[in-house]
Design a protein around this motif. Structure first.
Motif, mmCIF file in Angstrom:
data_model
loop_
_atom_site.group_PDB
_atom_site.id
_atom_site.type_symbol
_atom_site.label_atom_id
_atom_site.label_comp_id
_atom_site.label_asym_id
_atom_site.label_seq_id
_atom_site.Cartn_x
_atom_site.Cartn_y
_atom_site.Cartn_z
ATOM 1 N N LEU A 173 47.011 29.541 44.995
ATOM 2 C CA LEU A 173 47.181 30.198 46.294
ATOM 3 C C LEU A 173 46.157 29.669 47.304
ATOM 4 O O LEU A 173 46.478 29.503 48.490
ATOM 5 C CB LEU A 173 47.040 31.714 46.145
ATOM 6 C CG LEU A 173 48.170 32.427 45.411
ATOM 7 C CD1 LEU A 173 47.846 33.907 45.240
ATOM 8 C CD2 LEU A 173 49.485 32.260 46.168
ATOM 9 N N LYS B 138 54.434 35.352 54.736
ATOM 10 C CA LYS B 138 54.746 34.849 53.395
ATOM 11 C C LYS B 138 53.707 35.310 52.367
ATOM 12 O O LYS B 138 54.026 35.465 51.196
ATOM 13 C CB LYS B 138 54.811 33.315 53.401
ATOM 14 C CG LYS B 138 55.981 32.748 54.196
ATOM 15 C CD LYS B 138 55.922 31.229 54.211
ATOM 16 C CE LYS B 138 57.019 30.639 55.069
ATOM 17 N NZ LYS B 138 56.913 29.149 55.151
ATOM 18 N N TRP B 139 52.469 35.482 52.790
ATOM 19 C CA TRP B 139 51.427 35.930 51.850
ATOM 20 C C TRP B 139 50.741 37.202 52.357
ATOM 21 O O TRP B 139 49.540 37.391 52.196
ATOM 22 C CB TRP B 139 50.403 34.820 51.579
ATOM 23 C CG TRP B 139 50.202 33.800 52.673
ATOM 24 C CD1 TRP B 139 50.864 32.626 52.837
ATOM 25 C CD2 TRP B 139 49.270 33.861 53.763
ATOM 26 N NE1 TRP B 139 50.412 31.957 53.958
ATOM 27 C CE2 TRP B 139 49.429 32.686 54.529
ATOM 28 C CE3 TRP B 139 48.306 34.802 54.170
ATOM 29 C CZ2 TRP B 139 48.677 32.418 55.673
ATOM 30 C CZ3 TRP B 139 47.561 34.531 55.306
ATOM 31 C CH2 TRP B 139 47.767 33.361 56.060
#
Length: 426
Positions: free
Chosen positions: A383, A416-417
């Motif tokens: 990530l 998205k995160w």
């Protein structure tokens, strides 16, 4: 090596009442002639309420033009407007000279400059559409072809003129089909670019204002490889196809920079139609950089021509920055009241003003970016790699519950995160 002998011509123009751009229009016609390797020997103009229906200029002015042709031993006349087929026939008969118009010059230049298959097809299509209605000027001595009678042999009984017209019509259809395939392929490429969510910045402006030079200067500034450079030269219509390059900024922000076809006044409608699919790429832009030749005394007029074309395309709502190029060639600095806003003074040749232009692009294209804090649990290194690749990581701290990063990115990317956000978006 011997230089080729340049053809000689006389320019002819009609100034209508209230036509403010006539003087520049005639200057531009001379530049178009020069681009076709034609030397201008004289200029003949006339003021009139309207165009003479059969001769463009009045009969007295045509007689003056005929005498001038004879005196200067010139056999080409170039008219400043598009002439009808009957006007061309009548003028050639009265003047005993070759008659060209502005459209013919522009078509010739486009044909010579076209490099990509698509632009070559577009130019050839425009040329044939221009030629087709003018075939009636072919001598009536064409006569009928010998041949049989009846429906099976219909073609053999047609005139040469009819055969020529049919061949051109068939060729137009064939070119149209091939163009449809290429346009479809480019549409697919455009959709792919849109899916990447990378902002698109397009360079627009009058022909020969330095759009391609500016693109190369920005690429060089960010150390792009030399094979990314686009063709740039000090001549009319150096660029006839759209070029797209990705520009990577130091803080992980990137955008697609597009170099477009230059505009010109009285661009033949056949060419506008033929190049419409290319020009419409402008509509995908998040920002337009309107490149202006600030050293040109007619700069304001050229801005108007470009803006009129953009309005015709439906692009008037897209944000624009005016980049006044060639500032190094000016004898005096531009006053603020002379500039359309927002404006940046630049020189693609020297690199002056490029930082300011980039900052203006940043403010416009990335102004909606947000700065957020995220926490990535230990063991989730993939990530962190993703964030470094798709966002600008401003700082990194290691804490008990994981790696805390301060990140700048677009709202779409942040979504998205969003599960990593320290304070999730409300």
């Amino acid at each position: 090596m011997k230089q080729p002998i340049k053809e000689k011509a006389i320019l002819a123009g009609l100034e209508r009442k209230g036509q403010e751009d006539f003087s520049y229009s005639m200057e531009e016609l001379a530049n178009l002639a020069d681009a076709c390797d034609i030397t201008v020997e004289a200029v003949v103009t006339q003021k009139a309420e309207r165009v003479h229906p059969s001769l463009y200029l009045g009969t007295g002015k045509i007689e003056e033009l005929a005498r001038l042709l004879d005196m200067l031993e010139v056999d080409i006349v170039i008219f400043n407007d598009e002439l009808s087929p009957s006007q061309v026939r009548n003028l050639e008969k009265r003047l005993d000279a070759s008659v060209l118009d502005r459209t013919t010059l522009i078509l010739n230049i486009f044909a010579e400059r076209a490099r990509s298959r698509e632009s070559q097809l577009q130019v050839e299509l425009a040329r044939l559409q221009y030629v087709l209605p003018r075939l009636s000027g072919i001598s009536s001595s064409s006569g009928r072809q010998r041949g049989g009678v009846g429906t099976k042999n219909r073609g053999s009984g047609e005139t040469k003129l009819e055969l020529s017209q049919r061949r051109i019509e068939d060729k137009i259809t064939e070119l149209g089909r091939e163009l449809e395939v290429l346009v479809s392929q480019r549409e697919t490429q455009r959709r792919r670019r849109q899916k990447t969510e990378i902002p698109i910045v397009s360079l627009v402006g009058y022909t020969n204002t330095g759009k391609s030079s500016l693109m190369n200067a920005l690429l060089q500034k960010h150390n792009a490889s030399t094979d990314k450079a686009v063709f740039a030269k000090d001549m009319l219509f150096a660029t006839l196809q759209t070029s797209v390059r990705k520009l990577e900024l130091p803080d992980r922000k990137s955008f697609l920079l597009t170099d477009t076809v230059g505009f010109v006044s009285k661009l033949p409608h056949h060419l506008v139609k033929a190049f419409r699919s290319t020009l419409e790429e402008v509509l995908d832009s998040d920002l337009l950089i309107h490149v202006v030749d600030s050293a040109n005394p007619d700069a304001e007029q050229l801005i108007e021509v470009t803006n009129a074309t953009l309005r015709e395309l439906g692009a008037e709502e897209i944000p624009v920055i005016y980049a006044y190029n060639k500032s190094d060639l000016r004898t005096s600095p531009m006053e603020s009241h002379e500039l359309r806003q927002p404006a940046v003074l630049i020189s693609a040749r020297t690199g002056a003003g490029l930082e300011e232009l980039e900052q203006a692009i940043r403010d416009s294209v990335f102004g909606h970016y947000e700065e957020v804090e995220v926490t990535v649990p230990y063991g989730e290194d993939h990530l962190i790699s993703y964030l470094h690749e798709h966002a600008y990581v401003k700082s990194t701290r290691y804490e008990e519950d994981g790696t805390k990063l301060t990140v700048e990115a677009s709202p779409v990317e942040i979504q998205k995160w969003s599960h990593l956000l320290v304070t999730p978006n409300s």
